[in-house]
Design a protein around this motif. Structure first.
Motif, PDB file in Angstrom:
ATOM      1  N   ILE A 180       0.852  -1.180   0.000  1.00 20.06           N
ATOM      2  CA  ILE A 180       0.000   0.000   0.000  1.00 20.06           C
ATOM      3  C   ILE A 180       0.893   1.238   0.000  1.00 20.06           C
ATOM      4  CG2 ILE A 180      -1.938  -1.159   1.126  1.00 20.06           C
ATOM      5  CD1 ILE A 180      -1.054   0.049   3.767  1.00 20.06           C
ATOM      6  N   ASP A 181       0.314   2.338  -0.434  1.00 13.15           N
ATOM      7  CA  ASP A 181       1.121   3.553  -0.595  1.00 13.15           C
ATOM      8  C   ASP A 181       1.173   4.345   0.713  1.00 13.15           C
ATOM      9  OD1 ASP A 181       2.411   5.839  -1.385  1.00 13.15           O
ATOM     10  OD2 ASP A 181       0.631   6.699  -2.359  1.00 13.15           O
ATOM     11  N   ASN A 182       2.078   3.943   1.582  1.00 11.53           N
ATOM     12  CA  ASN A 182       2.290   4.767   2.776  1.00 11.53           C
ATOM     13  C   ASN A 182       3.708   5.341   2.792  1.00 11.53           C
ATOM     14  OD1 ASN A 182       3.471   2.309   3.348  1.00 11.53           O
ATOM     15  ND2 ASN A 182       2.092   1.795   5.018  1.00 11.53           N
ATOM     16  N   VAL A 183       4.175   5.704   1.608  1.00  8.41           N
ATOM     17  CA  VAL A 183       5.496   6.329   1.491  1.00  8.41           C
ATOM     18  C   VAL A 183       5.570   7.587   2.358  1.00  8.41           C
ATOM     19  CG1 VAL A 183       7.057   7.555  -0.079  1.00  8.41           C
ATOM     20  CG2 VAL A 183       5.895   5.489  -0.849  1.00  8.41           C
ATOM     21  N   ARG A 184       4.529   8.398   2.282  1.00  7.86           N
ATOM     22  CA  ARG A 184       4.584   9.717   2.937  1.00  7.86           C
ATOM     23  C   ARG A 184       3.762   9.792   4.212  1.00  7.86           C
ATOM     24  NH1 ARG A 184       4.358  14.040  -2.039  1.00  7.86           N
ATOM     25  NH2 ARG A 184       5.938  13.027  -3.319  1.00  7.86           N
ATOM     26  N   GLY A 185       3.102   8.739   4.551  1.00  5.93           N
ATOM     27  CA  GLY A 185       2.291   8.761   5.758  1.00  5.93           C
ATOM     28  C   GLY A 185       1.344   7.584   5.753  1.00  5.93           C
ATOM     29  N   GLN A 186       0.715   7.371   6.870  1.00  8.56           N
ATOM     30  CA  GLN A 186      -0.167   6.213   6.988  1.00  8.56           C
ATOM     31  C   GLN A 186      -1.311   6.302   5.983  1.00  8.56           C
ATOM     32  OE1 GLN A 186      -1.279   6.179  11.142  1.00  8.56           O
ATOM     33  NE2 GLN A 186       0.453   4.869  11.647  1.00  8.56           N
ATOM     34  N   THR A 187      -1.704   5.148   5.504  1.00  3.44           N
ATOM     35  CA  THR A 187      -2.807   5.114   4.556  1.00  3.44           C
ATOM     36  C   THR A 187      -3.796   4.033   4.968  1.00  3.44           C
ATOM     37  OG1 THR A 187      -3.351   5.162   2.210  1.00  3.44           O
ATOM     38  CG2 THR A 187      -1.797   3.467   2.920  1.00  3.44           C
ATOM     39  N   LEU A 188      -4.837   3.892   4.195  1.00  2.14           N
ATOM     40  CA  LEU A 188      -5.892   2.934   4.538  1.00  2.14           C
ATOM     41  C   LEU A 188      -5.580   1.560   3.947  1.00  2.14           C
ATOM     42  CD1 LEU A 188      -8.944   5.232   3.723  1.00  2.14           C
ATOM     43  CD2 LEU A 188      -7.983   4.734   5.986  1.00  2.14           C
ATOM     44  N   PRO A 189      -6.063   0.515   4.604  1.00  2.00           N
ATOM     45  CA  PRO A 189      -5.914  -0.828   4.025  1.00  2.00           C
ATOM     46  C   PRO A 189      -6.944  -1.039   2.917  1.00  2.00           C
ATOM     47  CG  PRO A 189      -7.196  -0.941   6.054  1.00  2.00           C
ATOM     48  CD  PRO A 189      -6.773   0.507   5.889  1.00  2.00           C
ATOM     49  N   PHE A 190      -6.727  -2.073   2.152  1.00  2.00           N
ATOM     50  CA  PHE A 190      -7.747  -2.510   1.200  1.00  2.00           C
ATOM     51  C   PHE A 190      -8.609  -3.577   1.867  1.00  2.00           C
ATOM     52  CE2 PHE A 190      -4.375  -1.060  -1.749  1.00  2.00           C
ATOM     53  CZ  PHE A 190      -5.121  -0.212  -2.554  1.00  2.00           C
ATOM     54  N   ALA A 191      -9.871  -3.642   1.477  1.00  2.00           N
ATOM     55  CA  ALA A 191     -10.732  -4.742   1.919  1.00  2.00           C
ATOM     56  C   ALA A 191     -10.413  -5.966   1.071  1.00  2.00           C
ATOM     57  CB  ALA A 191     -12.199  -4.353   1.752  1.00  2.00           C
ATOM     58  N   ALA A 192     -10.713  -7.144   1.592  1.00  2.00           N
ATOM     59  CA  ALA A 192     -10.440  -8.374   0.827  1.00  2.00           C
ATOM     60  C   ALA A 192     -11.138  -8.337  -0.528  1.00  2.00           C
ATOM     61  CB  ALA A 192     -10.880  -9.589   1.638  1.00  2.00           C
ATOM     62  N   SER A 193     -12.341  -7.789  -0.535  1.00  2.00           N
ATOM     63  CA  SER A 193     -13.100  -7.754  -1.797  1.00  2.00           C
ATOM     64  C   SER A 193     -12.506  -6.764  -2.796  1.00  2.00           C
ATOM     65  CB  SER A 193     -14.559  -7.398  -1.508  1.00  2.00           C
ATOM     66  OG  SER A 193     -14.638  -6.124  -0.901  1.00  2.00           O
TER      67      SER A 193
END
Lengths: 329, 74
Positions: A180-193
């Motif tokens: 996931i794109d957390n290069v610059r800071g925390q980001t959200l996860p993806f759902a399994a779907s």
């Protein structure tokens, strides 16, 4: 983040810290919002620090006596300011009464729940770095990936097999929480779907004594159309964040057949990303781009939990009793 | 000629180890020693552990807090 972290590059700062202070690092959201004893203790001095008062972030550096007396605080990447802060703290420490140098009588700061309690002893603990491949400002970020010993062993091809497809649950773990794109800071996860595709394969290459050498290759594709699909959590955003990540992985790993554990791990992934989220730092530069991921074995003894561990779909993750992540009470 | 062949061979070996589009060996992704300078300090990974140790050592506690663990993902 990089700016503040950079104060530790200075040998004078490191020398002062090592010589005169006990050092601790922790996550602030829990400390400033929880109601457990150590959270309350933190709040008692944080409201007197550089970000005075209740509310707002309390990120930064604090020097306190074990009694909770605040000696100095700052949130800066400026080395001179940090050195001045440490000098001030040393002077104030020397002037303290002995009682102020001790924990308050009867104090117990053992938290009921921390995510470190789920640490999979004997498992595969990876350190994952991420950075923009082209352009960007050289910012980087780190996270950790946890697999139990059984999960790690499930990555290996059978005795008579040449290849093994990574179990879907583990490939999903990587695609949802770590690619996931957390290069610059925390980001959200993806759902399994939202994981359209996640296939990662380990292939035996050769055996050198007790060492089984394998290659890793695969691709993942995540597509979030926007709406949050993971229920009410402390991560729930207040708007839609459409985004995608297509990753290609390749690497080499070694497994010690005698000790039954991975002893070398180097997997690199290239991720093509689009879109952004609220805290990922892409607001000023939301154009699609490429990010690089690097997975390697974490140093022995490091138990910093994966940021999105609470979303792992694994029965070995110990969750707070009560309702969700905010249960630090 | 030998050196050219050697260079070509090495290039092929390196390229074979790297995913397409990534610089050789992923070195550009890994933080430098300077960037990882904080790792050279003996951090306790939680406030509570640091506090108890500071008490036992009779030292002031230097606490670094961020949104996300400072030694992990922030």
């Amino acid at each position: 983040m990089t700016g503040r972290r950079s104060v530790f590059r200075d040998p004078l700062v490191r020398g002062l810290l090592k010589k005169h202070f006990t050092l601790a690092a922790d996550e602030t959201w829990r400390l400033q919002n929880g109601t457990g004893p150590e959270c309350r203790f933190f709040q008692s001095f944080a409201v007197l620090g550089h970000y005075k008062g209740k509310g707002g972030t309390k990120q930064g550096y604090y020097v306190i006596a074990p009694s909770g007396k605040l000696l100095a605080s700052a949130n800066t990447g400026n080395v001179e300011k940090i050195v001045a802060m440490l000098d001030l703290a040393k002077k104030k420490w020397k002037a303290l009464e002995p009682a102020d140098r001790r924990l308050p009588p009867g104090s117990k700061f053992t938290p009921k729940h921390r995510w470190e309690q789920s640490y999979p002893k004997g498992g595969l603990i990876l350190e994952r770095f991420v950075r923009d491949i082209k352009g960007g400002d050289r910012r980087w970020n780190r996270d950790f990936v946890w697999f139990t010993k059984d999960e790690a062993n499930s990555l290996l091809p059978g005795k008579t097999d040449k290849t093994k497809k990574m179990p879907r649950s583990l490939a999903l773990r990587l695609a949802r929480f770590h690619l996931i794109d957390n290069v610059r800071g925390q980001t959200l996860p993806f759902a399994a779907s939202e994981i359209v595709h996640a296939e990662i394969t380990l292939e035996k290459k050769r055996t050198d004594g007790d060492l089984l050498r394998l290659t890793v290759s695969g691709t993942t594709r995540a597509v979030a159309k926007g709406p949050w699909l993971l229920g009410k959590t402390d991560w729930t955003p207040d708007r839609d964040w459409p985004r995608t990540m297509n990753a290609t992985l390749r690497g080499t790993v070694s497994y010690d057949l005698k000790r039954q554990r991975f002893v070398a791990f180097k997997v690199i992934a290239v991720g093509k990303r689009t879109g952004r989220t609220g805290n990922d730092g892409r607001g000023k530069d939301p154009k699609p781009g490429k990010v690089g991921f690097y997975f390697r074995l974490a140093s022995p003894g490091v138990r910093i939990p994966p940021t999105l561990l609470e979303f792992y779909e694994a029965d070995w993750v110990i969750r707070p009793s009560g309702a969700g992540y905010g249960d630090h009470k | 000629m030998r050196s050219v062949i050697a260079v070509l061979f090495l290039t092929t070996v390196v390229a074979a180890q790297d995913p397409p589009g990534v610089y050789p060996r992923g070195d550009h992704i890994l933080p430098t020693k300077k960037e990882l300078a904080a790792d050279r300090l003996p951090w306790f990974p939680s406030f509570a552990e640091g506090l108890k140790t500071a008490h036992a050592r009779q030292q002031p506690l230097f606490l670094w807090v961020m949104n996300g663990h400072p030694l992990g993902c922030t």
